[in-house]
Design a protein around this motif. Sequence first.
Motif, PDB file in Angstrom:
ATOM      1  N   GLY A  62     -49.517  17.569  -9.019  1.00 43.38           N
ATOM      2  CA  GLY A  62     -49.303  17.106  -7.871  1.00 43.38           C
ATOM      3  C   GLY A  62     -49.537  18.045  -6.864  1.00 43.38           C
ATOM      4  N   PRO A  63     -49.188  18.052  -5.475  1.00 42.79           N
ATOM      5  CA  PRO A  63     -49.775  19.023  -4.498  1.00 42.79           C
ATOM      6  C   PRO A  63     -48.665  20.281  -5.070  1.00 42.79           C
ATOM      7  N   VAL A  64     -49.331  21.473  -4.776  1.00 41.44           N
ATOM      8  CA  VAL A  64     -48.702  22.755  -5.204  1.00 41.44           C
ATOM      9  C   VAL A  64     -47.317  22.795  -4.848  1.00 41.44           C
ATOM     10  N   ARG A  65     -47.037  22.515  -3.506  1.00 40.88           N
ATOM     11  CA  ARG A  65     -45.937  23.001  -2.927  1.00 40.88           C
ATOM     12  C   ARG A  65     -44.987  21.937  -3.715  1.00 40.88           C
ATOM     13  N   SER A  66     -45.201  20.970  -3.550  1.00 41.97           N
ATOM     14  CA  SER A  66     -44.150  19.942  -4.183  1.00 41.97           C
ATOM     15  C   SER A  66     -43.672  20.154  -5.606  1.00 41.97           C
ATOM     16  N   VAL A  67     -44.701  20.427  -6.463  1.00 47.65           N
ATOM     17  CA  VAL A  67     -44.586  20.702  -7.764  1.00 47.65           C
ATOM     18  C   VAL A  67     -43.752  21.856  -7.989  1.00 47.65           C
ATOM     19  N   PHE A  68     -44.040  23.036  -7.057  1.00 43.83           N
ATOM     20  CA  PHE A  68     -43.125  24.427  -7.149  1.00 43.83           C
ATOM     21  C   PHE A  68     -41.977  24.280  -6.823  1.00 43.83           C
ATOM     22  N   ASP A  69     -41.896  23.170  -5.546  1.00 49.00           N
ATOM     23  CA  ASP A  69     -40.670  23.361  -4.834  1.00 49.00           C
ATOM     24  C   ASP A  69     -39.703  22.206  -5.461  1.00 49.00           C
ATOM     25  N   ASP A  70     -40.239  21.174  -6.071  1.00 45.91           N
ATOM     26  CA  ASP A  70     -39.533  19.946  -6.671  1.00 45.91           C
ATOM     27  C   ASP A  70     -40.171  19.562  -7.854  1.00 45.91           C
ATOM     28  N   PRO A  71     -40.064  20.270  -9.010  1.00 46.85           N
ATOM     29  CA  PRO A  71     -40.614  19.853 -10.483  1.00 46.85           C
ATOM     30  C   PRO A  71     -39.828  18.454 -10.834  1.00 46.85           C
ATOM     31  N   GLN A  72     -40.795  17.572 -11.361  1.00 42.31           N
ATOM     32  CA  GLN A  72     -40.140  16.284 -12.136  1.00 42.31           C
ATOM     33  C   GLN A  72     -40.436  16.224 -13.567  1.00 42.31           C
ATOM     34  N   HIS A  73     -40.766  17.622 -14.204  1.00 40.00           N
ATOM     35  CA  HIS A  73     -41.082  17.480 -15.581  1.00 40.00           C
ATOM     36  C   HIS A  73     -40.133  18.549 -16.269  1.00 40.00           C
ATOM     37  N   PRO A  74     -39.323  18.533 -17.151  1.00 39.36           N
ATOM     38  CA  PRO A  74     -38.250  19.717 -17.639  1.00 39.36           C
ATOM     39  C   PRO A  74     -39.289  20.934 -17.947  1.00 39.36           C
ATOM     40  N   TYR A  75     -40.486  20.445 -18.527  1.00 40.20           N
ATOM     41  CA  TYR A  75     -41.462  21.852 -18.751  1.00 40.20           C
ATOM     42  C   TYR A  75     -41.797  22.526 -17.725  1.00 40.20           C
ATOM     43  N   THR A  76     -42.244  21.800 -16.476  1.00 37.59           N
ATOM     44  CA  THR A  76     -42.603  22.675 -15.257  1.00 37.59           C
ATOM     45  C   THR A  76     -41.036  23.282 -14.950  1.00 37.59           C
ATOM     46  N   LYS A  77     -40.087  22.525 -14.822  1.00 35.00           N
ATOM     47  CA  LYS A  77     -38.657  23.298 -14.574  1.00 35.00           C
ATOM     48  C   LYS A  77     -38.745  24.565 -15.050  1.00 35.00           C
ATOM     49  N   LEU A  78     -38.570  24.431 -16.369  1.00 34.36           N
ATOM     50  CA  LEU A  78     -38.307  25.661 -17.172  1.00 34.36           C
ATOM     51  C   LEU A  78     -39.182  26.786 -17.041  1.00 34.36           C
ATOM     52  N   LEU A  79     -40.720  26.421 -16.855  1.00 31.33           N
ATOM     53  CA  LEU A  79     -41.743  27.361 -16.633  1.00 31.33           C
ATOM     54  C   LEU A  79     -41.438  28.009 -15.309  1.00 31.33           C
ATOM     55  N   LEU A  80     -41.025  27.326 -14.347  1.00 28.64           N
ATOM     56  CA  LEU A  80     -40.782  28.009 -12.959  1.00 28.64           C
ATOM     57  C   LEU A  80     -39.392  28.902 -12.893  1.00 28.64           C
ATOM     58  N   ASP A  81     -38.505  28.409 -13.749  1.00 32.83           N
ATOM     59  CA  ASP A  81     -37.371  29.004 -14.029  1.00 32.83           C
ATOM     60  C   ASP A  81     -37.744  30.319 -14.599  1.00 32.83           C
ATOM     61  N   SER A  82     -38.693  30.622 -15.458  1.00 35.19           N
ATOM     62  CA  SER A  82     -38.897  31.646 -16.395  1.00 35.19           C
ATOM     63  C   SER A  82     -39.572  32.785 -15.720  1.00 35.19           C
ATOM     64  N   LEU A  83     -40.045  32.478 -14.299  1.00 38.21           N
ATOM     65  CA  LEU A  83     -40.600  33.468 -13.501  1.00 38.21           C
ATOM     66  C   LEU A  83     -39.594  34.315 -12.968  1.00 38.21           C
TER      67      LEU A  83
END
Lengths: 336, 323
Positions: free
Chosen positions: A237-258
């Motif tokens: 998806g668009p970078v902003r939407s994926v970063f602000d509002d991830p919709q897959h648990p992997y993305t979510k956990l990946l972003l949380d790990s930053l």
Amino acid sequence: MTSLLEVSDLRVTHRGSPIVDGVDFKLDRGEALGLAGESGCGKTTTALALMKLLPPALTQSGSMTLRPEGAEEPINLGRRTEAGMQLVRWRHISLVFQGAMNSLDPVQRIDAQMAEAIRLHSDQKGGKEVGRKISDLFKTVGLPVSAARRYPHELSGGQRQRVMIALALCCDPSLVIADEPTTALDVVMQAQVLQLLERLRESLGLALILISHDLGVLGETCDRIAIMYAGRIVETGPVRSVFDDPQHPYTKLLLDSLPVIGGERGLAPPIPGAPPDPGSPPEGCRFRPRCPYAKDECLADPPLREVAKGQSAACHFAPWKKWPDPRAAAAAGKKA
Amino acid sequence: MSGRWLAGKAAAAVVTLVFVIVFNFFLFRVMGDPTTQFTRIPNITPTELADLRSDYGLDKPLLTGQFVDYIGDTASFDLGTSQRSRRAVWTEIKDALPWTLLLVGVGTLLATLIGSWLGVIAATRRGRNSDNGLLGFSLFTYAAPEYWIGIILILVFAFWIPILPAGLQMTPGVEFSSWVSEVTDVAEHLILPATAMTLMLLGQYFLIMRSSMVDVLTEDFITVKRATGLPWDRVVSRHAVPNALLPLVTLSAIQFGAVVGGAITIETIFSWPGLGELTFQAINDKDFPVLQGVFLVFSAGVIFANLLADCLYFYLDPRVKAD
């Protein structure tokens, strides 16, 4: 408007084990797509498959259609033979490799290597014309023209990466694939090279596929992002939407790990477990064994489907309105 | 910069040569008194023995007399007199050296060319039948003793199918009508020993080139060159081979030096009148002055070949200049 590149159901296997397992994406003219994921998730393999440069031990299938500017008919990359691909490579798609150290022939002068590529794809045979083209390219990427007469080892890592970018531009391609272009560079050089790529993309109308495990790099440079896990795109998806509002648990956990600058001090939470062995992928959702939110539904393969505007995720429970605390969810999942 | 680099390498070569000259002197003193072999002659009197010793200068003190004489003579290319032929050692070596250089030169050249060519073929077909076949063949020629290969060649091509001479460098006792027929005659005699020499060296060149190519072909720049649309055969010939050649150049130059001495068995089998055969006869006859002379020439060959390899490397690999 038709897109520049359309990839559907791209598969790469090694002796039957899937390395890339059904990847679909589209890329518009001038668009920058980021491809993110852990090491070994199939990012580089996808990039090499687009140019059909995979080693012979790997077999690829799926359709890839390229519609470069000015071409009358779309180019069906999937069907092209090796000889046919040689005409497409560098003319339409070029590659900036990771590890600028070894991307140039160490025993040839840089201008000779560039002239070779230019002469392959154009009628410019004259030394003067080619020489002018090379010095123009060097100015474009911010290198002194005298550097063209040098050997690769005489330049610094950052300069070499600029040379690679100049080389990638020498046949005016419509798509540049940059595979970890900044990984071997220090932070200052990283920023400079990314700015250069960004500037060139705007001025030349290049489409860019930027491959990195560094989400920060992708966030700064790309329009859209695709997160890969175990050979599949799990969210795009668009970078902003994926970063602000991830919709897959992997993305979510990946972003949380930053780590967050200015945030609480301490180690960011890692994602427990390791990516699956491509020889024996888990049944259903590939992320299931590591996912704190996994339920029985996850034994069925989740398709990649649109869950918000322009944003797709391969998760049965998307769209996620609110993310429960992963530790609590994992504990609850174990009890159930 | 490059001048200083070359001067440094040349100076190192000279120092090594001086060391060899000094070592060579003591090596032959350690072996004992050369006149002892004359004492096997029955009825030799002590006076005659003493005369012999003073003839050879062996009655002088070791360091201040013999060593000083030796250094002075060696510096003026006087390597003494052969005990067997009573000719100057330097003349013996001068007569034999061209024949050895011819044989070793042709053998090394052919082995380098054929070996590296086969190495490239095998590396680009890695794991396939042609690769395995070439690997087997080259390991066989590498492992087989060169004198055995020589004997087999003589047996097949000089005895069973008598089309080539079994030995010597030219047909003896023939007055050649022109230099063309003389060269043809030498070439005919050269075929079998040069083939044996080539087979002896081929395996190493093949193995080095193959592994060097296999390494280079996995480098990123090979993928980049392919990505530019360069056809595979040109990626190999223009980028992979020039990079893979570097270790081969060193090997072939160093080998050339070493093989000047290592041709002993092949030259003996084919009665080829080179340094190898000269050495073999000198060993049989305990001809110390000749041995001392050929040892010096062999060492000088190795040192010179190493220097040559450095220079070639300097020319082929731009990275050497930076260091």
